[in-house]
Design a protein around this motif. Structure first.
Motif, short mmCIF file in Angstrom:
data_model
loop_
_atom_site.label_atom_id
_atom_site.label_comp_id
_atom_site.label_asym_id
_atom_site.label_seq_id
_atom_site.Cartn_x
_atom_site.Cartn_y
_atom_site.Cartn_z
N GLY A 19 5.67 46.52 -19.03
CA GLY A 19 5.81 44.89 -19.57
C GLY A 19 7.35 44.61 -19.66
N LEU A 20 8.26 45.38 -19.98
CA LEU A 20 9.66 45.29 -19.69
C LEU A 20 10.30 44.49 -18.24
N ALA A 21 9.47 45.29 -17.27
CA ALA A 21 9.74 44.79 -16.00
C ALA A 21 9.09 43.71 -15.42
N HIS A 22 8.09 43.10 -16.19
CA HIS A 22 7.19 41.79 -15.89
C HIS A 22 6.86 41.02 -16.62
N ALA A 23 7.27 41.07 -17.89
CA ALA A 23 7.19 39.90 -18.80
C ALA A 23 7.85 38.70 -18.65
N GLU A 24 8.89 38.49 -17.92
CA GLU A 24 9.60 37.36 -17.68
C GLU A 24 8.89 36.82 -16.39
N GLU A 25 8.61 37.46 -15.46
CA GLU A 25 7.54 36.94 -14.38
C GLU A 25 6.41 36.45 -14.81
N LEU A 26 5.90 37.07 -15.64
CA LEU A 26 4.25 36.68 -16.37
C LEU A 26 4.57 35.41 -17.01
N ALA A 27 5.62 35.18 -17.91
CA ALA A 27 6.05 33.96 -18.71
C ALA A 27 6.28 32.89 -17.86
#
Length: 101
Positions: A19-27
């Motif tokens: 989640g930490l690694a990809h939260a911004e990407e997904l957002a």
């Protein structure tokens, strides 16, 4: 820590890191693209397999549990994914809804 406790701790850590690694990407993605990317990430990480009955799971998830879905594992995963990314959490749930029956 017993065997189950160690597994749950590892899953919690892995979910939080994903989640930490990809939260911004997904957002940044539109909803459809984010959902597809989240499923890709969950599958590649092996976390999606925890939402599939062991008879149909592959890899380590099939080796450490019986034929049912581990409610404790599902809760640990959801808690840690949802803290970082609602999309990862939702797509994990959708995996479970689509495969648990």
């Amino acid at each position: 820590m017993n065997g189950e406790g160690a597994i749950l701790a590892r899953l919690s850590r892995q979910a939080g890191e994903l989640g930490l690694a990809h939260a911004e990407e997904l957002a940044r993605l539109d909803e459809t693209a984010a959902a597809r990317r989240a499923l890709e990430l969950l599958g590649a990480s092996g976390l999606a397999a925890w939402m599939v009955p062991a008879a149909f799971a592959r890899g380590r998830a099939a080796l450490v549990r019986d034929t049912t879905i581990s409610v404790r594992a599902a809760c640990a995963l959801r808690r840690n994914l949802a803290y970082r990314s609602a999309m990862l959490d939702v797509m994990l749930v959708m995996q479970g809804l689509g495969s648990s029956h």
